[in-house]
Design a protein around this motif. Structure first.
Motif, PDB file in Angstrom:
ATOM      1  N   ALA A 259       0.819  -1.225   0.000  1.00 41.79           N
ATOM      2  CA  ALA A 259       0.000   0.000   0.000  1.00 41.79           C
ATOM      3  C   ALA A 259       0.852   1.274   0.000  1.00 41.79           C
ATOM      4  O   ALA A 259       0.331   2.366  -0.158  1.00 41.79           O
ATOM      5  CB  ALA A 259      -0.930  -0.009   1.225  1.00 41.79           C
ATOM      6  N   LEU A 260       2.154   1.104   0.190  1.00 41.27           N
ATOM      7  CA  LEU A 260       3.027   2.285   0.210  1.00 41.27           C
ATOM      8  C   LEU A 260       3.087   2.928  -1.177  1.00 41.27           C
ATOM      9  O   LEU A 260       3.141   2.229  -2.185  1.00 41.27           O
ATOM     10  CB  LEU A 260       4.452   1.888   0.631  1.00 41.27           C
ATOM     11  N   ASP A 261       3.146   4.236  -1.218  1.00 37.03           N
ATOM     12  CA  ASP A 261       3.236   4.967  -2.489  1.00 37.03           C
ATOM     13  C   ASP A 261       4.480   4.575  -3.276  1.00 37.03           C
ATOM     14  O   ASP A 261       4.465   4.525  -4.502  1.00 37.03           O
ATOM     15  CB  ASP A 261       3.289   6.482  -2.230  1.00 37.03           C
ATOM     16  N   ILE A 262       5.573   4.338  -2.534  1.00 41.66           N
ATOM     17  CA  ILE A 262       6.851   4.058  -3.195  1.00 41.66           C
ATOM     18  C   ILE A 262       6.894   2.665  -3.813  1.00 41.66           C
ATOM     19  O   ILE A 262       7.791   2.353  -4.586  1.00 41.66           O
ATOM     20  CB  ILE A 262       8.037   4.202  -2.199  1.00 41.66           C
ATOM     21  N   CYS A 263       5.945   1.781  -3.469  1.00 45.61           N
ATOM     22  CA  CYS A 263       5.938   0.427  -4.047  1.00 45.61           C
ATOM     23  C   CYS A 263       5.206   0.453  -5.375  1.00 45.61           C
ATOM     24  O   CYS A 263       4.050   0.866  -5.446  1.00 45.61           O
ATOM     25  CB  CYS A 263       5.276  -0.556  -3.103  1.00 45.61           C
ATOM     26  N   THR A 264       5.888  -0.023  -6.420  1.00 41.88           N
ATOM     27  CA  THR A 264       5.322   0.102  -7.765  1.00 41.88           C
ATOM     28  C   THR A 264       4.768  -1.202  -8.312  1.00 41.88           C
ATOM     29  O   THR A 264       4.200  -1.221  -9.391  1.00 41.88           O
ATOM     30  CB  THR A 264       6.401   0.627  -8.735  1.00 41.88           C
ATOM     31  N   ALA A 265       4.976  -2.308  -7.583  1.00 46.08           N
ATOM     32  CA  ALA A 265       4.426  -3.602  -8.028  1.00 46.08           C
ATOM     33  C   ALA A 265       4.169  -4.447  -6.791  1.00 46.08           C
ATOM     34  O   ALA A 265       4.790  -4.211  -5.748  1.00 46.08           O
ATOM     35  CB  ALA A 265       5.408  -4.305  -8.965  1.00 46.08           C
ATOM     36  N   PRO A 266       3.268  -5.417  -6.878  1.00 47.47           N
ATOM     37  CA  PRO A 266       3.003  -6.259  -5.701  1.00 47.47           C
ATOM     38  C   PRO A 266       4.268  -7.009  -5.284  1.00 47.47           C
ATOM     39  O   PRO A 266       5.063  -7.426  -6.128  1.00 47.47           O
ATOM     40  CB  PRO A 266       1.926  -7.243  -6.184  1.00 47.47           C
ATOM     41  N   THR A 267       4.439  -7.153  -4.009  1.00 42.91           N
ATOM     42  CA  THR A 267       5.583  -7.869  -3.448  1.00 42.91           C
ATOM     43  C   THR A 267       5.456  -9.368  -3.752  1.00 42.91           C
ATOM     44  O   THR A 267       4.383  -9.949  -3.624  1.00 42.91           O
ATOM     45  CB  THR A 267       5.629  -7.637  -1.927  1.00 42.91           C
ATOM     46  N   VAL A 268       6.577  -9.971  -4.186  1.00 37.86           N
ATOM     47  CA  VAL A 268       6.599 -11.420  -4.424  1.00 37.86           C
ATOM     48  C   VAL A 268       7.057 -12.107  -3.139  1.00 37.86           C
ATOM     49  O   VAL A 268       8.057 -11.711  -2.536  1.00 37.86           O
ATOM     50  CB  VAL A 268       7.551 -11.765  -5.592  1.00 37.86           C
ATOM     51  N   LYS A 269       6.332 -13.141  -2.742  1.00 39.78           N
ATOM     52  CA  LYS A 269       6.628 -13.867  -1.496  1.00 39.78           C
ATOM     53  C   LYS A 269       6.856 -15.334  -1.832  1.00 39.78           C
ATOM     54  O   LYS A 269       6.026 -15.958  -2.502  1.00 39.78           O
ATOM     55  CB  LYS A 269       5.422 -13.730  -0.561  1.00 39.78           C
TER      56      LYS A 269
END
Lengths: 434, 434
Positions: free
Chosen positions: A417-427
């Motif tokens: 949800a952070l503005d600085i994140c540009t793609a979903p996190t891979v886990k």
């Protein structure tokens, strides 16, 4: 010599594999068992003639011809899918015929009904070919490891997914490209969903758990993630950490509950499962008496699967000849001792994790992200950053100590949800090596 | 509930393993089989009392008490060695008792007599624990892979030898030093001859070949070389060539003859057998239907071996309960279909070789040596020389293409007879990867 007569429904890859194996091994089986295993009839709606080698075999387009033939002892259902496979199996058993099948999808969904019908009609259900192709893993669980509480199952059970991941690992090729190649080479089906989304692996895990634990495990009990979101960069990071990415089926037996999950997993490169490449399968079982046992072989294909179906036919044939039908219970435990499973909720799972976060390389970004991890009690073991460009997003990769899935989900939600994140996190979960 | 009563002769490591497994798994076996497996009596000349947990078990110093107890169904011979194990097994069977044993030495020498006695008395002989400890390989060959002609057996079947080679590989420690450590840690016996000289592995190969091929293979049929002449320098050269040195049992089935050999072998590092380390065993079987299957697990130890012996007890117990004794022939083929083997003479063996020649670094030495190879039609694939000192002998290492053992023996004889050769040439066969 005692004769056992077999009818095959479905003359596709596996049906042909059984037919060829029965023909090629007929004399050997006589020498081993004192029984003549005869392929009597093949039923297939689309086949108009059989190859010359099957000159003595009756061909029909109507499965009823097999059910209504009182000379047929064993019916092999090798059409796959839900219907009419389910009805065919039920009808064959009603007619007093023993059945063998390679149909993992059906058994993992309608197993309870199928095995109840078998018990009612006092016939056998063989399903060695439903898991691990030619690998005799069902027999190992039911008989060879009978004096064990199985505490841990983990395995590579889908050759297509493993082939794709192996190609991605060896050549750095993106998923979509490898899949296309695999389809052209016939290693992947036109609709590869079941293979690449982990559903086929989940079918197999449900079956193994059922016979390993004596619990009615259903497909819906298995938590499933596929491999389509894995990117070459994740494979490369895994390698740097000393891991290979494999699509694993995993179940740990905690006693009060059992885990049931299929997902891409980072496996330490020294682990035997990390060395299983291409279309091969490997299944590791941990018993409280025997310790770790691993079985490896071809998980699919006409003849390997034919070998497993033929072994079931022979097993049942020996029981018919010896009057010992259901000498080994179909699901390894007697029907009255099979319980309902309590599945460990995924949010309670504890394992180490790999995260790949795609974010803008702004000052303070690392502090914000690690702050979120800290808040959720996720302890970081190591971190790497790839790229350093204030205009392009960079990959920030974390490997954690043991963390809880529930906390991980919350942390990732906040990070995404952070503005600085540009793609979903891979886990990606790491294999627990204990 | 039907009761099956078991007597154990020999309360050493394996005997205790079976006893503990039967106790710990008793309820589980009831739930699986509907049979109560009861440990009735333990006979051991040296044991004066049993641990408290075995309070209901009779202890005797006289095996006759087991033979003469009409309530005992199955006798487990777990003392090992030739006598009195052989006489005990024969006597138990004469008394109509089924037997199980882990005694590979006995079976590979007196198997014919033991199995004839079993047939005569219509009793079963279980021997799953004789090969591969807890790995259910005997059952896989007899049942899971029944619809296969087995064409190739290769395996690591001795944990002690594999432990020593692994330590030598990982730490560069000389053989004698690792052996001493292994003895101190209890991983090797005081007299390690059987393990390190390949004899134990040969026992196991003879048993596997017998059931895989339906041939009466005797220990004397197996050509055996141990690992005591392997030096760290050979392991290092192997690594440079991309190989690991393993003590392998190998048998290829050529139809008209079968290979039977145990020797140190250079295994390509990407091969699964090369990744099996420490005290673990791995057995690879190639069937004409199934392709390659590999089974991996603990090849020795109290509980793994106990797991295998217990599986035999359960198997036989199920047959007693179902009136299906000898449902699966003891040696996988019906007695009348078991033949005598024709063993491929070692001099006819074809494989690639590694040679380490120790010679003085004189001008022309290489030309003389390669001249001898040429004369015997041995084609060199690569060569390396270590050391370069006219006063000290150097190591010259060759890797060949496919060569014939008979020619190799002659060439090595000539090379060893050269004045410039200061030590016998070391020869290690490479795994044939086809």
């Amino acid at each position: 010599m005692k004769e056992i007569r077999v009818g095959i429904i479905g003359f596709g890859t596996v049906g042909q594999g059984l037919a060829k194996a029965m023909l090629a091994q007929r004399e050997r089986l006589q020498q081993r068992t004192g029984i003549d295993f005869v392929l009597a009839t093949v039923a297939d709606i689309a086949v108009t003639s059989l190859p010359d080698e099957f000159g003595q075999v009756t061909l029909t387009n109507n499965a009823e011809d097999i059910f209504n033939d009182p000379t047929i002892d064993i019916v092999a259902e090798l059409i796959g899918g839900m219907e009419p496979a389910r009805s065919f199996l039920l009808k064959a058993m009603e007619k007093g015929k023993h059945v063998v099948t390679a149909n993992k999808a059906l058994l993992s969904v309608h197993g309870k009904e199928i095995f109840a019908a078998a018990a009612k009609n006092n016939v056998e259900v063989g399903f060695e070919a439903s898991v691990g192709g030619g690998i005799p893993v069902i027999k190992a669980l039911k008989e060879g490891l009978v004096a064990n509480r199985i505490n841990y199952i983990k395995g590579i059970m889908n050759g297509t997914a493993n082939y794709i991941l192996t190609q991605m690992t060896d050549h750095g090729t993106p998923f979509a490209e490898v899949l296309k190649e695999a389809q052209e080479l016939g290693f992947a089906e036109a609709d590869p969903t079941y293979d690449i989304e982990g559903i086929d692996t989940a079918h197999k895990l449900a079956i193994l758990m059922t016979i390993a634990y004596g619990l009615n495990v259903h497909l819906d009990d298995v938590s499933v993630e596929g491999i389509s979101s894995i990117e070459p960069i994740d494979i490369e990071f895994a390698r740097r950490f000393g891991y290979r990415i494999k699509l694993l089926a995993i179940s740990r037996n905690h006693g009060e509950s059992v885990e049931a999950r299929v997902h891409p997993t980072m496996v330490p490169e020294g682990h035997m499962l990390a060395t299983i490449n291409g279309a091969f399968n490997g299944i590791q079982l941990r018993g409280d008496t025997v310790g770790d046992v691993l079985l490896y072989g071809q998980g699919a294909g006409m003849m390997p699967t034919g070998s497993a179906v033929a072994a079931d036919v022979v097993d049942i044939g020996r029981n018919i000849a010896n009057g010992s039908v259901n000498r080994v219970p179909a699901l390894s435990y007697l029907p009255e001792n099979i319980g309902e499973p309590t599945i460990t909720p995924m949010e309670q799972l504890q394992c180490p994790y790999y995260f790949r976060i795609t974010a803008l390389d702004k000052p303070g970004v690392l502090s914000v992200i690690t702050g979120i991890f800290g808040k959720h009690n996720i302890s970081i073991r190591s971190m790497m950053q790839q790229g350093h460009d204030s205009n392009e997003p960079v990959h920030i990769v974390f490997r954690t100590h043991l963390a809880q899935e529930g906390s991980v989900e919350k942390a990732i939600g906040e990070i995404n949800a952070l503005d600085i994140c540009t793609a979903p996190t891979v886990k990606i979960r790491l294999l627990i090596s204990e």
